[in-house]
Design a protein around this motif. Sequence first.
Motif, short mmCIF file in Angstrom:
data_model
loop_
_atom_site.label_atom_id
_atom_site.label_comp_id
_atom_site.label_asym_id
_atom_site.label_seq_id
_atom_site.Cartn_x
_atom_site.Cartn_y
_atom_site.Cartn_z
N GLU A 287 1.81 -0.97 -2.89
CA GLU A 287 2.94 0.07 -3.53
C GLU A 287 2.67 1.48 -4.12
OE1 GLU A 287 4.24 -3.02 -6.76
OE2 GLU A 287 5.29 -4.36 -5.08
N PHE A 288 1.33 1.73 -3.87
CA PHE A 288 0.55 3.22 -4.62
C PHE A 288 0.96 3.74 -3.47
CE2 PHE A 288 -1.93 6.18 -4.57
CZ PHE A 288 -1.71 7.07 -6.00
N LEU A 289 0.78 3.64 -1.86
CA LEU A 289 1.06 4.22 -1.33
C LEU A 289 2.42 4.66 -0.84
CD1 LEU A 289 -1.68 4.56 1.89
CD2 LEU A 289 0.52 3.38 2.19
N LEU A 290 2.76 3.28 -0.20
CA LEU A 290 4.52 3.60 -0.36
C LEU A 290 5.18 4.74 -1.11
CD1 LEU A 290 5.73 0.28 0.97
CD2 LEU A 290 5.27 1.71 2.29
N GLN A 291 5.15 4.36 -2.43
CA GLN A 291 5.48 5.45 -3.33
C GLN A 291 4.96 6.49 -3.42
OE1 GLN A 291 4.63 3.72 -6.85
NE2 GLN A 291 6.11 1.62 -7.72
N GLU A 292 3.68 6.70 -3.33
CA GLU A 292 3.43 8.41 -2.58
C GLU A 292 3.82 8.82 -1.26
OE1 GLU A 292 0.51 10.65 -4.54
OE2 GLU A 292 1.47 9.21 -6.08
N GLN A 293 4.45 7.37 -0.92
CA GLN A 293 4.71 8.18 0.76
C GLN A 293 6.69 8.34 0.60
OE1 GLN A 293 3.37 5.82 3.92
NE2 GLN A 293 1.97 7.34 3.59
N GLY A 294 6.87 7.81 -0.75
CA GLY A 294 8.53 7.98 -0.69
C GLY A 294 8.91 6.83 -0.04
N GLN A 295 8.85 6.12 0.29
CA GLN A 295 9.24 4.14 0.94
C GLN A 295 9.38 3.48 -0.28
OE1 GLN A 295 6.87 3.80 3.89
NE2 GLN A 295 6.43 5.67 4.65
N ALA A 296 9.91 2.60 -0.30
CA ALA A 296 10.30 1.29 -1.35
C ALA A 296 10.05 0.09 -0.24
CB ALA A 296 12.00 0.97 -1.25
N VAL A 297 8.77 -1.08 -1.10
CA VAL A 297 8.34 -1.93 -0.59
C VAL A 297 9.74 -3.16 -0.54
CG1 VAL A 297 7.38 -3.60 -1.18
CG2 VAL A 297 6.38 -1.89 -2.30
N ASP A 298 9.49 -3.63 0.68
CA ASP A 298 10.67 -4.90 1.06
C ASP A 298 10.46 -5.65 0.29
OD1 ASP A 298 11.72 -6.39 2.57
OD2 ASP A 298 11.55 -5.62 4.75
N PRO A 299 10.54 -6.43 -0.30
CA PRO A 299 10.31 -7.69 -1.04
C PRO A 299 9.96 -8.93 0.31
CG PRO A 299 12.46 -6.95 -1.97
CD PRO A 299 11.96 -6.28 -0.73
N GLY A 300 10.34 -8.98 1.33
CA GLY A 300 9.83 -9.82 2.37
C GLY A 300 8.63 -9.54 3.32
N GLU A 301 8.21 -8.18 3.26
CA GLU A 301 6.77 -7.25 3.97
C GLU A 301 5.48 -8.24 3.19
OE1 GLU A 301 6.15 -3.61 5.63
OE2 GLU A 301 7.27 -3.61 3.39
N SER A 302 5.00 -8.82 4.63
CA SER A 302 3.11 -9.44 4.31
C SER A 302 2.58 -7.97 3.86
CB SER A 302 2.72 -10.15 5.44
OG SER A 302 2.92 -9.05 5.99
N ILE A 303 2.08 -7.54 2.80
CA ILE A 303 1.11 -6.95 2.67
C ILE A 303 -0.46 -6.98 3.38
CG2 ILE A 303 -0.45 -6.41 0.30
CD1 ILE A 303 2.40 -7.08 -0.82
N PRO A 304 -0.34 -5.66 3.69
CA PRO A 304 -1.31 -5.43 4.80
C PRO A 304 -3.03 -4.78 3.78
CG PRO A 304 -0.04 -3.78 4.33
CD PRO A 304 0.93 -4.36 4.01
N TYR A 305 -3.63 -5.38 4.49
CA TYR A 305 -4.95 -4.70 3.74
C TYR A 305 -5.28 -3.50 3.58
CZ TYR A 305 -10.06 -4.70 3.38
OH TYR A 305 -11.32 -4.69 3.00
N CYS A 306 -6.00 -2.88 2.27
CA CYS A 306 -5.66 -1.92 2.16
C CYS A 306 -7.11 -1.68 1.40
CB CYS A 306 -4.68 -1.56 0.95
SG CYS A 306 -2.71 -1.57 1.42
N ILE A 307 -7.64 -0.34 1.59
CA ILE A 307 -9.07 0.09 0.61
C ILE A 307 -8.82 1.36 -0.49
CG2 ILE A 307 -10.90 1.00 0.78
CD1 ILE A 307 -11.22 -0.30 3.74
N GLY A 308 -8.68 0.90 -1.18
CA GLY A 308 -8.88 1.83 -2.19
C GLY A 308 -9.42 2.54 -3.75
N TYR A 309 -9.43 2.85 -3.92
CA TYR A 309 -10.17 3.45 -4.99
C TYR A 309 -9.75 4.36 -6.34
CZ TYR A 309 -15.68 4.80 -6.97
OH TYR A 309 -15.63 5.39 -7.21
N ILE A 310 -10.23 3.31 -7.42
CA ILE A 310 -10.11 3.46 -9.01
C ILE A 310 -10.60 4.29 -9.81
CG2 ILE A 310 -9.15 2.54 -11.16
CD1 ILE A 310 -8.27 0.11 -9.01
N HIS A 311 -10.54 5.61 -10.04
CA HIS A 311 -11.16 6.04 -10.96
C HIS A 311 -10.57 6.08 -12.71
CE1 HIS A 311 -13.69 9.54 -12.50
NE2 HIS A 311 -12.61 10.10 -12.30
N ASN A 312 -11.08 6.75 -13.46
CA ASN A 312 -10.70 6.38 -14.78
C ASN A 312 -9.34 5.74 -14.54
OD1 ASN A 312 -12.73 7.80 -16.01
ND2 ASN A 312 -11.29 10.32 -15.62
#
Length: 144
Positions: free
Chosen positions: A12-37
């Motif tokens: 959801e973070f990636l899609l929001q940053e790209q100005g896209q909405a999440v499709d509720p029926g869509e499967s969640i792809p593999y992601c690698i993220g980094y969380i700081h503070n």
Amino acid sequence: MLVSGHSKELYEFLLQEQGQAVDPGESIPYCIGYIHNNKIVAVAMFENYSGTNIWMHFSVDMPIRKWILAILHHTFVTLDCKIASTFISDNNTKIIKLMEVVGASHEYTLVDGRIGGNSLLYVLRKDTGIHARLSSKLKEFNYD
């Protein structure tokens, strides 16, 4: 902190940053993220694995070395891809710089490939770029 998996929060973070909405029926792809503070600062999403290629999408506020190593490990060690591909907006200087740092090559410009500009195809090859220099380290990479 490095986070990986089929994470709805990262996706959801990636899609929001790209100005896209999440499709509720869509499967969640593999992601690698980094969380700081307690804030997501970098996400890579992987899709359309072909056996030799994986397509990646990025959102980056702060590129973290461990995050970059995790992306390379997943792509070239876990999946054993020969190449990794990404289309980048021609005005996305952060991702273009990241691609240059890791040794990806700009292989094609799709003129008018997006609203308001061009899309740039970058390809990172297993036998070149940063992966070739770090291949022994990547085999021993630990996500912890």
